[in-house]
Design a protein around this motif. Sequence first.
Motif, PDB file in Angstrom:
ATOM      1  N   SER A   2       0.796  -1.232   0.000  1.00 32.39           N
ATOM      2  CA  SER A   2       0.000   0.000   0.000  1.00 32.39           C
ATOM      3  C   SER A   2       0.829   1.283   0.000  1.00 32.39           C
ATOM      4  CB  SER A   2      -0.917   0.014   1.235  1.00 32.39           C
ATOM      5  OG  SER A   2      -0.138   0.010   2.431  1.00 32.39           O
TER       6      SER A   2
ATOM      7  N   SER B 183      -6.595   6.403  -3.454  1.00 32.59           N
ATOM      8  CA  SER B 183      -6.545   7.035  -2.137  1.00 32.59           C
ATOM      9  C   SER B 183      -5.903   8.403  -2.304  1.00 32.59           C
ATOM     10  CB  SER B 183      -5.735   6.156  -1.173  1.00 32.59           C
ATOM     11  OG  SER B 183      -5.649   6.751   0.104  1.00 32.59           O
TER      12      SER B 183
ATOM     13  N   LEU C 113     -10.883   7.213   0.024  1.00 25.90           N
ATOM     14  CA  LEU C 113     -10.104   6.938   1.232  1.00 25.90           C
ATOM     15  C   LEU C 113      -9.076   8.045   1.435  1.00 25.90           C
ATOM     16  CD1 LEU C 113      -9.301   4.944   3.532  1.00 25.90           C
ATOM     17  CD2 LEU C 113      -7.725   3.886   1.891  1.00 25.90           C
TER      18      LEU C 113
ATOM     19  N   LYS D  89     -13.845   7.741   5.563  1.00 27.48           N
ATOM     20  CA  LYS D  89     -12.869   6.656   5.657  1.00 27.48           C
ATOM     21  C   LYS D  89     -11.468   7.241   5.817  1.00 27.48           C
ATOM     22  CE  LYS D  89     -13.733   4.463   1.809  1.00 27.48           C
ATOM     23  NZ  LYS D  89     -13.786   3.381   0.780  1.00 27.48           N
TER      24      LYS D  89
ATOM     25  N   HIS E 266      -7.294   6.376   6.612  1.00 26.16           N
ATOM     26  CA  HIS E 266      -6.185   5.417   6.718  1.00 26.16           C
ATOM     27  C   HIS E 266      -4.981   6.138   7.306  1.00 26.16           C
ATOM     28  CE1 HIS E 266      -3.678   1.958   5.866  1.00 26.16           C
ATOM     29  NE2 HIS E 266      -2.806   2.743   5.267  1.00 26.16           N
TER      30      HIS E 266
ATOM     31  N   LYS F 126     -11.601   1.715  16.712  1.00 25.58           N
ATOM     32  CA  LYS F 126     -12.319   0.640  16.029  1.00 25.58           C
ATOM     33  C   LYS F 126     -13.453   0.097  16.895  1.00 25.58           C
ATOM     34  CE  LYS F 126      -8.805  -0.887  12.752  1.00 25.58           C
ATOM     35  NZ  LYS F 126      -8.031  -2.019  12.202  1.00 25.58           N
TER      36      LYS F 126
ATOM     37  N   ASP G 261     -14.529   4.209  10.973  1.00 32.14           N
ATOM     38  CA  ASP G 261     -14.020   3.569   9.757  1.00 32.14           C
ATOM     39  C   ASP G 261     -12.563   3.985   9.566  1.00 32.14           C
ATOM     40  OD1 ASP G 261     -13.628   2.305   7.380  1.00 32.14           O
ATOM     41  OD2 ASP G 261     -15.330   3.223   6.339  1.00 32.14           O
TER      42      ASP G 261
ATOM     43  N   SER H  51      -8.376   2.582   9.320  1.00 36.50           N
ATOM     44  CA  SER H  51      -7.423   1.496   9.113  1.00 36.50           C
ATOM     45  C   SER H  51      -6.021   2.054   9.296  1.00 36.50           C
ATOM     46  CB  SER H  51      -7.580   0.888   7.718  1.00 36.50           C
ATOM     47  OG  SER H  51      -7.391   1.882   6.716  1.00 36.50           O
TER      48      SER H  51
ATOM     49  N   ASP I  99      -4.020  -3.227  10.222  1.00 36.04           N
ATOM     50  CA  ASP I  99      -4.696  -3.873   9.105  1.00 36.04           C
ATOM     51  C   ASP I  99      -3.761  -4.471   8.068  1.00 36.04           C
ATOM     52  OD1 ASP I  99      -7.747  -2.931   9.424  1.00 36.04           O
ATOM     53  OD2 ASP I  99      -6.406  -1.316  10.038  1.00 36.04           O
TER      54      ASP I  99
ATOM     55  N   LYS J  35      -2.989  -8.843   2.373  1.00 40.00           N
ATOM     56  CA  LYS J  35      -4.030  -7.973   2.929  1.00 40.00           C
ATOM     57  C   LYS J  35      -3.941  -6.556   2.370  1.00 40.00           C
ATOM     58  CE  LYS J  35      -5.148  -9.915   7.477  1.00 40.00           C
ATOM     59  NZ  LYS J  35      -5.058  -9.707   8.933  1.00 40.00           N
ATOM     60  N   GLY J  36      -5.091  -5.860   2.411  1.00 36.64           N
ATOM     61  CA  GLY J  36      -5.090  -4.427   2.149  1.00 36.64           C
ATOM     62  C   GLY J  36      -5.766  -3.980   0.879  1.00 36.64           C
TER      63      GLY J  36
ATOM     64  N   ARG K 287      -9.350  -2.394   1.163  1.00 35.70           N
ATOM     65  CA  ARG K 287      -9.393  -1.060   1.775  1.00 35.70           C
ATOM     66  C   ARG K 287      -9.163   0.028   0.740  1.00 35.70           C
ATOM     67  NH1 ARG K 287     -11.970   1.668   5.530  1.00 35.70           N
ATOM     68  NH2 ARG K 287     -10.708   3.234   6.608  1.00 35.70           N
TER      69      ARG K 287
END
Length: 416
Positions: free
Chosen positions: A60, A148, A175, A227, A229, A246, A251, A253, A300, A350-351, A354
């Motif tokens: 990410s 994002s 995001l 959202k 991050h 959380k 919302d 991460s 996350d 993962k990720g 998002r």
Amino acid sequence: MKILIKSATIVLPDSKYHQQTVDILLQNGKIEKIEKNISAEVDQTIEMKNLHVSLGWFDSSICFGEPGYEERETLTNGLKTAAKSGFTSIAVNPNSNPIADHSTSIKFLKSHHTQFGVGVYPVGALTVKSESVDLAELFDMKNAGAVSFSDYKKPIENPNLLKIALQYAQNFDALIQSFPQENAIARNGCAHEDFHSTQLGLKGIPALAEELQIARDLFILEYTGGKLHIPTISTEKSVQLIKEAKKKGLDVSCSVAIHQLIFTDEKLQGFNANYKVLPPLRSSKDAKALIKGLKDGIIDMVTTDHCPIDIEDKKVEFVNAAYGTIGLETAFAALKTIFSTEKTIDLLTKGRARFGIENPKFEKGEIANLTLFNPDYKYTFNEENIISTSKNSMFIDSKINGKVYGIYANHKLTLA
């Protein structure tokens, strides 16, 4: 084109194929067969020692130099590095020159999409020229392909600007990222404020600088919705703050840079500028809390926070050196020094969701998005193992465990 992958052990905990050793037949970019033994006329057969296969990995937070800083890294070599390091999807930060703060810059990055099989997902600048004054053209960039919005390594100093960004972004489900540092407290520090920075005479960046910014941003998020991050958190208290947020249902991460899990501020003793990163390397207590945060699911995702810096900006006095380390080449093997193979793969895949990126699937008929690796290959990482143009890796001379063989994604096979 037909490709046959022979005797591959699948690492995919949610799949019926998990821990099975199978053959995989790929044709025209799709998975045609998954069976114990496949015999077929193919264009290429892949057989490798202790071959394991997982879904393709995602990062990410990636920086390349181009446009503007090609001496650090070009997009072509950067994407080759990502592919040979096992990554099939990457989110690219907007810290180029010019700053990627409009749709044309996003389209330029997207034009390199799928080179070497790597999917490129641009992160647009949150503010014009990342100067934290006026919001950039978020809606236009989102339509052009931005996943994002962030001013890379630059905090949003004006709380009202973050409030407006979170409110506005809800209109098109965007995001927003907010780098966790309060500059009024960090000031011109360059190392974690603790025993080691005092001993070495380095100006410190207190953990408070990160935690205060996160607390502020979470209060704003609670007020606005939207959202948020928070990239590359680094302290024990930061994990706790996000855990509490959380629980409230916000919302939010967050991610952690892999090097923050491995190294601590003790490494600064030699004044090696490869260890100068932002946030700075923290204490062993913080590193343990970050690892626990990953295991508990509070954090996350992991990121390499890959940031090539040329030798002219690293081979100088520590206080004058640029922040950043490369990390793509060592991501898998570094994580393997802490976690099991299964957990490492879980973290590396993962990720995507998002960032609004579709997760790949390992099933017959699906588009193939695979990473090939050997989880038990032990070696000492040195400069000869670096594919990146810049060599600013804090992992040089580290003993690590795991070798990437390559990827197959976006109809392309790239082998290391």
